[in-house]
Each structure stands twice: as C-alpha cells, then as structure tokens.
Design a protein around this motif. Structure first.
Motif, short mmCIF file in Angstrom:
data_model
loop_
_atom_site.label_atom_id
_atom_site.label_comp_id
_atom_site.label_asym_id
_atom_site.label_seq_id
_atom_site.Cartn_x
_atom_site.Cartn_y
_atom_site.Cartn_z
N PHE A 94 0.83 -1.20 0.00
CA PHE A 94 0.00 0.00 0.00
C PHE A 94 0.87 1.26 0.00
O PHE A 94 0.62 2.19 -0.74
CB PHE A 94 -0.93 0.03 1.22
N GLU A 95 1.89 1.25 0.84
CA GLU A 95 2.75 2.43 0.96
C GLU A 95 3.49 2.70 -0.35
O GLU A 95 3.60 3.83 -0.78
CB GLU A 95 3.74 2.21 2.11
N GLN A 96 3.98 1.67 -1.01
CA GLN A 96 4.78 1.84 -2.21
C GLN A 96 3.94 2.09 -3.46
O GLN A 96 4.49 2.45 -4.50
CB GLN A 96 5.67 0.62 -2.43
N ASN A 97 2.64 1.88 -3.38
CA ASN A 97 1.78 2.01 -4.55
C ASN A 97 0.60 2.95 -4.31
O ASN A 97 -0.49 2.75 -4.86
CB ASN A 97 1.28 0.62 -4.97
N ALA B 83 -1.30 4.50 -7.46
CA ALA B 83 -2.18 3.56 -8.16
C ALA B 83 -3.42 3.25 -7.32
O ALA B 83 -4.53 3.17 -7.85
CB ALA B 83 -1.43 2.28 -8.49
N LEU B 84 -3.23 3.09 -6.02
CA LEU B 84 -4.35 2.71 -5.16
C LEU B 84 -5.40 3.79 -5.02
O LEU B 84 -6.58 3.49 -4.90
CB LEU B 84 -3.83 2.33 -3.77
N LYS B 85 -4.98 5.04 -5.02
CA LYS B 85 -5.97 6.09 -4.80
C LYS B 85 -7.01 6.14 -5.92
O LYS B 85 -8.10 6.64 -5.72
CB LYS B 85 -5.30 7.44 -4.57
N HIS C 232 0.17 2.30 11.19
CA HIS C 232 0.52 1.70 9.90
C HIS C 232 1.69 2.36 9.21
O HIS C 232 2.36 1.72 8.40
CB HIS C 232 -0.67 1.45 8.97
N SER C 233 2.05 3.57 9.56
CA SER C 233 3.25 4.15 8.94
C SER C 233 4.53 3.59 9.56
O SER C 233 5.61 3.76 9.01
CB SER C 233 3.24 5.68 9.05
N SER C 234 4.39 2.87 10.67
CA SER C 234 5.58 2.28 11.29
C SER C 234 6.26 1.29 10.35
O SER C 234 7.46 1.03 10.48
CB SER C 234 5.21 1.58 12.61
N TRP C 235 5.54 0.78 9.37
CA TRP C 235 6.13 -0.18 8.42
C TRP C 235 7.12 0.47 7.49
O TRP C 235 8.03 -0.19 6.99
CB TRP C 235 5.04 -0.89 7.62
N PHE C 236 6.98 1.76 7.23
CA PHE C 236 7.94 2.39 6.33
C PHE C 236 8.72 3.54 6.95
O PHE C 236 9.66 4.04 6.35
CB PHE C 236 7.28 2.83 5.02
N THR C 237 8.35 3.96 8.15
CA THR C 237 9.10 5.05 8.78
C THR C 237 10.15 4.56 9.75
O THR C 237 11.16 5.25 9.96
CB THR C 237 8.15 6.03 9.50
#
Length: 188
Positions: free
Chosen positions: A106-109, A112-114, A154-159
């Motif tokens: 979700f974070e990387q795409n 496209a997802l929006k 959920h931002s903990s996955w990429f931050t």
C-alpha cells in the motif's frame, strides 16, 4: 497432488504482492505473475481477471477487519481505556498474517491505489475508525489526533527503518506514539 482452489488463490496473491512490492503495481503484468507461478495466463484468469481483483482481495480482508473494529468500538463508551483498546486491536490486525507485506505494498503504490475503488474504501474506513476514536470530542484537534493515531501504527512499516527492529518492537513503538496522541482527546 492437486492443490485446492483456495491454496492456488493464496499462491497467486503472495506472488502478486511480492511483484507489486518489488516492481510496483503499474509495472507488473498478469503475464509476469503467471510466469513466476509457473502457470498459464488462462489459469491465472480462472482465479483473478485483473490486477485490480487481486488488490481487492487484500482490501476486502482489511475492510472486514476494520468493519469489525468499528462495530466493536461503537458499542463501547468513549473512554481513554476503550480508545487504547481500539488502537491495540487495530495494531493486532496490522501485524497479523500477511498484513506487513500488504502495508508495504500500500505504501509503495499509493498513487495507483488512490484511483482504485479498493483504495477509496480503505480511506473511508480509516476515517470511520478515526471518527469512532474521537467520539465525544468534536474539536478539529481531536479529529487530527485520531487520524494520526492510526497513521502512527501503519506508517511504522515504512518510517521505522532500523535494520534489526523486530515486529514486536515496531508495534510497541507505534502504539506508544499513538497513545500519546490519544491523551489530547477528551472523553465523551
């Protein structure tokens, strides 16, 4: 040995998620997914007619989990303890099963997802969760704190980029920050 339909769908989802995360949603084709699986494109079409359907299968599970959380929270008094419990339950869903990989996807795409219905549904549910979390405090600050509480999780996955951080530690830190934000929301 013949694999079950559910097992095949699971393999397709896992490979698609891997490719979407590696290459991006837009740059991944159904042909590439089929090739990595070692099946024909026709066999892949039997289970999923498009990349959107694959993404929707991930989102549907998340939406179901979010709907359960919303229903639970709406039946609880708007207290700090119940808000903490809602965040804890949300974190459990975010760290369960394949969700870490889904969140990275979700974070990387995001772009496209929006544009996909699935992405819009996720946004709507997140806002519903935030409304329930801030219930009893109608201030703009409470609304922002509620949304940011979920984003902290959920931002903990990429931050959080420490190479040796465990999922347990990542969840603990995310909940700690989320709960700090909760402290500013008045009980209803």
């Amino acid at each position: 040995m013949i694999e079950s339909t559910g097992g095949t769908r699971g393999r397709i989802r896992a490979v698609a998620l891997e490719l979407f995360t590696e290459q991006g949603y837009e740059k991944t084709s159904l042909r590439e997914i089929a090739e990595r699986l070692g099946v024909t494109k026709a066999a892949l079409y039997y289970h999923f007619r498009s990349k959107d359907e694959i993404v929707s299968s991930f989102v549907e599970e998340r939406l179901d989990r979010m709907d359960e959380l919303i229903a639970w929270a709406e039946g609880q008094p708007a207290t700090l303890a119940n808000r903490r419990e809602l965040l804890s339950r949300y974190a459990e869903t975010m760290f369960a099963d394949e969700q870490p990989s889904v969140m990275r996807f979700f974070e990387q795409n995001q772009t496209a997802l929006k544009n996909l219905v699935a992405g819009q549904q996720m946004r709507e549910r997140l806002l519903q969760l935030a409304d329930v979390l801030a219930r009893g405090d109608d201030s703009p600050q409470a609304q922002l704190r509620a949304v940011l509480s979920f984003f902290a999780i959920h931002s903990s996955w990429f931050t959080l980029r420490a190479p040796d951080i465990t999922d347990v530690e990542r969840k603990r830190i995310a909940l700690e920050v989320a709960e700090e934000l909760l402290a500013g929301i008045r009980e209803g």
